[in-house]
Design a protein around this motif. Structure first.
Motif, PDB file in Angstrom:
ATOM      1  N   ASP A   3       0.829  -1.209   0.000  1.00 30.18           N
ATOM      2  CA  ASP A   3       0.000   0.000   0.000  1.00 30.18           C
ATOM      3  C   ASP A   3       0.862   1.257   0.000  1.00 30.18           C
ATOM      4  OD1 ASP A   3      -1.975  -1.797   0.100  1.00 30.18           O
ATOM      5  OD2 ASP A   3      -2.640  -1.364   2.140  1.00 30.18           O
TER       6      ASP A   3
ATOM      7  N   THR B  42      -9.129   2.554  -7.546  1.00 24.22           N
ATOM      8  CA  THR B  42     -10.319   1.896  -7.032  1.00 24.22           C
ATOM      9  C   THR B  42     -10.700   0.749  -7.949  1.00 24.22           C
ATOM     10  OG1 THR B  42     -11.825   3.240  -8.320  1.00 24.22           O
ATOM     11  CG2 THR B  42     -11.128   4.124  -6.191  1.00 24.22           C
ATOM     12  N   ALA B  43     -11.546  -0.126  -7.413  1.00 21.12           N
ATOM     13  CA  ALA B  43     -11.996  -1.274  -8.195  1.00 21.12           C
ATOM     14  C   ALA B  43     -12.695  -0.808  -9.459  1.00 21.12           C
ATOM     15  CB  ALA B  43     -12.917  -2.134  -7.343  1.00 21.12           C
ATOM     16  N   LYS B  44     -13.425   0.305  -9.349  1.00 20.71           N
ATOM     17  CA  LYS B  44     -14.149   0.813 -10.529  1.00 20.71           C
ATOM     18  C   LYS B  44     -13.189   1.254 -11.621  1.00 20.71           C
ATOM     19  CE  LYS B  44     -18.723   1.833  -9.087  1.00 20.71           C
ATOM     20  NZ  LYS B  44     -19.739   2.758  -8.646  1.00 20.71           N
TER      21      LYS B  44
ATOM     22  N   LEU C 221      -4.299   4.445  -4.277  1.00 16.72           N
ATOM     23  CA  LEU C 221      -4.586   3.107  -4.780  1.00 16.72           C
ATOM     24  C   LEU C 221      -5.758   3.223  -5.746  1.00 16.72           C
ATOM     25  CD1 LEU C 221      -4.597   0.662  -1.764  1.00 16.72           C
ATOM     26  CD2 LEU C 221      -3.914   0.069  -4.058  1.00 16.72           C
TER      27      LEU C 221
ATOM     28  N   THR D  70     -10.166   0.133 -12.017  1.00 15.04           N
ATOM     29  CA  THR D  70      -9.566  -1.094 -12.547  1.00 15.04           C
ATOM     30  C   THR D  70     -10.510  -1.741 -13.556  1.00 15.04           C
ATOM     31  OG1 THR D  70      -8.533  -1.405 -10.403  1.00 15.04           O
ATOM     32  CG2 THR D  70      -8.479  -3.279 -11.897  1.00 15.04           C
ATOM     33  N   LEU D  71     -11.792  -1.821 -13.187  1.00 15.41           N
ATOM     34  CA  LEU D  71     -12.784  -2.420 -14.087  1.00 15.41           C
ATOM     35  C   LEU D  71     -12.849  -1.660 -15.407  1.00 15.41           C
ATOM     36  CD1 LEU D  71     -15.634  -3.367 -11.637  1.00 15.41           C
ATOM     37  CD2 LEU D  71     -14.700  -4.847 -13.418  1.00 15.41           C
TER      38      LEU D  71
ATOM     39  N   ARG E 132     -10.421   0.013 -16.808  1.00 16.81           N
ATOM     40  CA  ARG E 132      -9.228  -0.330 -17.601  1.00 16.81           C
ATOM     41  C   ARG E 132      -9.371  -1.722 -18.211  1.00 16.81           C
ATOM     42  NH1 ARG E 132      -6.188   1.653 -13.345  1.00 16.81           N
ATOM     43  NH2 ARG E 132      -5.203  -0.352 -12.957  1.00 16.81           N
ATOM     44  N   ILE E 133      -9.961  -2.656 -17.451  1.00 15.01           N
ATOM     45  CA  ILE E 133     -10.168  -4.012 -17.970  1.00 15.01           C
ATOM     46  C   ILE E 133     -11.078  -3.964 -19.185  1.00 15.01           C
ATOM     47  CG2 ILE E 133     -11.227  -6.264 -17.482  1.00 15.01           C
ATOM     48  CD1 ILE E 133     -10.386  -5.832 -14.518  1.00 15.01           C
TER      49      ILE E 133
ATOM     50  N   ILE F  78       2.423   1.646  -3.481  1.00 10.40           N
ATOM     51  CA  ILE F  78       1.487   2.087  -4.518  1.00 10.40           C
ATOM     52  C   ILE F  78       1.124   3.540  -4.275  1.00 10.40           C
ATOM     53  CG2 ILE F  78      -0.791   1.757  -5.521  1.00 10.40           C
ATOM     54  CD1 ILE F  78      -0.578  -1.181  -4.734  1.00 10.40           C
TER      55      ILE F  78
END
Lengths: 232, 134
Positions: A156, A168-170, A166, A172-173, A175-176, A159
């Motif tokens: 942590d 967020t999951a959103k 960091l 990351t999603l 970018r995926i 990063i």
């Protein structure tokens, strides 16, 4: 083991270890390690003692056999003396036999006591080994837990120092999804290219315009067949 | 297997068409960040101890989730954790993670398999649990 797991859970619920603080304090850790060393020491001693007791038992068994052998040999002598009418000599030999037999009995009793001690000690060794395995397992859980906390804290920090935060999951999603869309585009593009290279794209266009080479060929053949069938 | 030999081994290796980008994470603990090609969004972190090689990828943090659906999410995570190959779901601090532990005696090929699986599973899990994000 149960106590360690409960301690870890309690500490986590209290949020104690969010920053990677040790859950079971270093004092607790030291106690565990001391217990481990004590158990190891006890086990070593018990095994040592067990080995010497077993050696002693084996030596006693040998002595018992010697006394018994001597007794039975003297019995032969005594019979011979009686047969020869040497009553006095036979009595003397009989006294020896009594001596051998008595010693054999005494030794056997000693050996039985020894075997009881051996059995008790074997039990102690087994218990110590089990306890040692328990302590090792507990210590492993505690240490792995601390390692994971320190590791994630380190990740942590790292990063955070590289990015503003960091992701967020959103994010990351997102970018995926972008990558997956790029991959799809690439696949579509290469399929298109493939069609162009093989001329399949032109065939499709012709077909759409009602110009179907395949259909035409079939029609030609049919017409020819019909023509040849017609009597001239 | 330690992090140094892992760095060397993964740097030039390919596994099932994937390559690996390895970066050490600065700090006291030996930690590597591995980015698997084709799954770059979910880096996998590796740390090696005496008893295991621990690989983990972050999914989401607790504060990113809809609090009212937390129980449902936990239930689903527990159920998915069992059939998922080479990966388990867990939580450390505020982070929900997908992780796998290997024996320290594992070879490079097992470790690469684990890394690829974890990175791909992390993506699948994120997309599966997207509805639970606040």
């Amino acid at each position: 083991m149960r106590t360690v797991l409960k301690k870890i859970l309690t500490a986590m619920r209290g949020g104690v270890n969010e920053l990677g603080e040790a859950v079971v304090d270093s004092q607790g850790n030291r106690i565990l390690e001391q217990e481990l060393r004590d158990s190891e020491q006890e086990l070593k001693q018990a095994k040592h003692e067990l080995a010497s007791l077993m050696a002693e038992a084996a030596s006693l068994a040998r002595q018992i056999r010697t006394e018994q052998d001597s007794a039975s040999k003297r019995e032969d002598d005594a019979r011979k003396a009686i047969a020869a009418g040497q009553e006095e000599l036979a009595r003397e030999v009989a006294e020896r036999i009594v001596g051998h037999e008595r010693r054999a009995t005494e030794l056997t009793q000693t050996r039985e006591l020894l075997q009881q001690r051996i059995a008790g000690l074997k039990d102690r060794v087994q218990k110590a080994e089990k306890q040692l395995a328990d302590y090792r397992r507990e210590l492993q859980v505690v240490k792995t837990n601390e390692r994971v906390l320190r590791t994630t804290a380190q990740i942590d920090t790292n990063i955070n120092s590289q990015q503003s935060s960091l992701s967020t999951a959103k994010e990351t999603l997102e970018r995926i999804r972008e990558r997956q869309a790029r991959e799809e585009d690439r696949q579509t593009a290469s399929a298109t290219l493939e069609k162009e290279l093989t001329g399949a794209d032109l065939d499709e266009k012709l077909k759409a315009a009602g110009i179907d080479g395949e259909q035409d060929a079939v029609n030609d053949v049919l017409a020819r067949l019909k023509g040849s069938n017609t009597p001239q | 297997m330690d992090t140094q030999s892992l760095t060397l081994a993964l740097g030039d290796a390919t596994h099932a068409g994937r390559t690996f980008d390895v970066m050490p994470i600065a700090g006291e603990e030996p930690v590597l960040q591995v980015t698997v090609s084709g799954a770059e969004e979910t880096p996998v972190y590796i740390t090696v101890t005496d008893t295991q090689i621990l690989c983990l990828a972050y999914l989401f943090d607790e504060q990113e989730l809809k609090p009212e659906r937390l129980n449902e999410l936990h239930e689903n995570m527990l159920r998915l954790s069992v059939p998922m190959p080479l990966s388990s779901l867990g939580k450390t601090g505020q982070h929900y993670v997908v992780y796998g532990a290997l024996s320290p005696a594992s070879g490079t090929s097992e470790i690469m398999q684990e890394l690829v699986t974890l990175a791909e599973n992390a993506i699948d899990l994120l997309q599966t649990f997207e509805d639970y994000l606040a």
